[in-house]
Design a protein around this motif. Structure first.
Motif, PDB file in Angstrom:
ATOM      1  N   GLU A   1       0.847  -1.197   0.000  1.00 11.68           N
ATOM      2  CA  GLU A   1       0.000   0.000   0.000  1.00 11.68           C
ATOM      3  C   GLU A   1       0.878   1.241   0.000  1.00 11.68           C
ATOM      4  O   GLU A   1       1.878   1.309   0.720  1.00 11.68           O
ATOM      5  N   LEU A   2       0.501   2.235  -0.811  1.00 13.67           N
ATOM      6  CA  LEU A   2       1.255   3.488  -0.891  1.00 13.67           C
ATOM      7  C   LEU A   2       0.398   4.628  -0.374  1.00 13.67           C
ATOM      8  O   LEU A   2      -0.700   4.869  -0.868  1.00 13.67           O
ATOM      9  N   ARG A   3       0.917   5.361   0.628  1.00 17.27           N
ATOM     10  CA  ARG A   3       0.226   6.508   1.211  1.00 17.27           C
ATOM     11  C   ARG A   3       1.030   7.778   0.948  1.00 17.27           C
ATOM     12  O   ARG A   3       2.231   7.720   0.686  1.00 17.27           O
ATOM     13  N   HIS A   4       0.372   8.916   1.049  1.00 12.56           N
ATOM     14  CA  HIS A   4       1.014  10.207   0.837  1.00 12.56           C
ATOM     15  C   HIS A   4       1.096  10.951   2.165  1.00 12.56           C
ATOM     16  O   HIS A   4       0.089  11.137   2.840  1.00 12.56           O
ATOM     17  N   TRP A   5       2.327  11.339   2.567  1.00 12.81           N
ATOM     18  CA  TRP A   5       2.445  12.146   3.780  1.00 12.81           C
ATOM     19  C   TRP A   5       2.594  13.613   3.414  1.00 12.81           C
ATOM     20  O   TRP A   5       3.194  13.963   2.410  1.00 12.81           O
ATOM     21  N   LYS A   6       1.988  14.483   4.249  1.00 15.36           N
ATOM     22  CA  LYS A   6       1.914  15.906   3.958  1.00 15.36           C
ATOM     23  C   LYS A   6       3.085  16.696   4.519  1.00 15.36           C
ATOM     24  O   LYS A   6       3.488  17.713   3.959  1.00 15.36           O
TER      25      LYS A   6
END
Length: 326
Positions: A60-65
């Motif tokens: 799973e690939l998530r985006h951190w801000k």
């Protein structure tokens, strides 16, 4: 157990025995995180690599801000791999977060755009008398820029003015509105701003900060700016996964360089930036996968230089040997 249940169990056992052992014993899925930009494209491609997904079927690939969100995810184990600026990786390590830097793959992404009306921009000395916008005070773009200003003998306040913005988006807005004479920007925001400027009838001047680093500080025009890290726990418990991911990252970097159009399309699918923006960013960024152990001398030189301006840049000291994945 009745006869019907026995037959069902036998059928299920036969089916399981026909499956590859690797599929039956597959490790749990891996959660990776990334900021926007080319590191996201690289990691997204790596996680699609068939040789990697044989070991980790559904990563799973998530985006951190921002780094604070990333730090929380890593500390709580909500992400075990992330693409990140190298100074953020060192800072996490020095704050006690158990992380290991796997590789460095982004070696040149910083530049300056200048209004054409303000004259040539062939060297950093040409910024004398100008108002320059910089995102993220105290972060990598700011420290690289101020380090180069000092090497060129320019003093902020005396020779030029700097104003800081909380994000590249704010810097871009001020530059497009011509409230700034020049803007320090990383890719892909640098390319996005250039394209937007042309739409408004402006042709920006451009200065590559990696080339300026080589001119003013010596060495090659390459700076170890971003890479991939993992939690120490993942390396200790699943070293095969880490090795497979490292190999897939190397193939992903090569693919981005060799197939910029396809890579730009992948980037546009994962970020609110158009394909032409990613295509321009790829052309203007130095991409090369180097293992952390091999990149250590370059990283330590880079960290030492910028820590002279801000010791907190990497958390106070150079990371120890166990920070670097061999």
């Amino acid at each position: 157990m009745n006869r019907r249940e026995l037959l069902q169990l036998a059928a299920a056992s036969a089916l399981l025995s026909a499956l590859p052992l690797q599929r039956v014993l597959a490790a749990p899925s891996l959660i990776a995180a990334t900021p926007l930009g080319l590191p996201q494209v690289i990691l997204a491609r790596a996680l699609q690599d068939p040789e990697f997904t044989q070991q980790v079927p559904e990563p799973e690939l998530r985006h951190w801000k921002d780094p604070d969100q990333l730090r929380a995810w890593l500390a709580r184990g909500e992400a075990s791999v992330t693409a990140t600026p190298t100074n953020v990786a060192a800072n996490l390590y020095n704050r006690g977060v158990p992380v290991v830097l796997m590789s460095v793959n982004v070696w040149g992404t910083l530049g300056i755009l200048g209004l054409e009306s303000r004259g040539p921009l062939a060297a950093i000395e040409d910024l004398a008398g100008r108002h320059v916008g910089v995102p993220w005070r105290g972060d990598m773009p700011d420290l690289v820029f101020r380090y180069l200003l000092a090497r060129a003998g320019l003093e902020v306040g005396r020779d030029l003015k700097i104003s800081y913005q909380s994000s590249p988006f704010e810097t871009v807005q001020m530059y497009i509105a011509q409230r700034l004479d020049a803007a320090v920007l990383p890719e892909p925001m640098r390319t996005a701003t250039r394209l937007q400027s042309v739409q408004f009838g402006q042709t920006p001047r451009e200065l590559d900060l990696q080339q300026e680093w080589a001119r003013l500080a010596g060495g090659k025009p390459m700076l170890p700016q971003a890479g991939v890290l993992c939690r120490r726990e993942l390396l200790d418990e699943h070293p095969g996964q880490v090795a497979a991911l490292q190999a897939s990252i190397g193939r992903a970097v090569d693919w981005v360089v060799q197939e910029p159009s396809a890579a730009a399309q992948l980037g546009a699918e994962h970020a609110p930036l158009a394909k032409p923006v990613f295509e321009g960013a790829i052309k203007r960024t130095i991409l090369n996968m180097v293992t952390a152990a091999e990149a250590r001398p370059a990283l330590e030189n880079f960290f030492t230089a910028l820590s002279e301006l801000s010791p907190g840049f990497i958390g106070g000291e150079l990371p120890g040997a166990d920070f670097y994945y061999v």
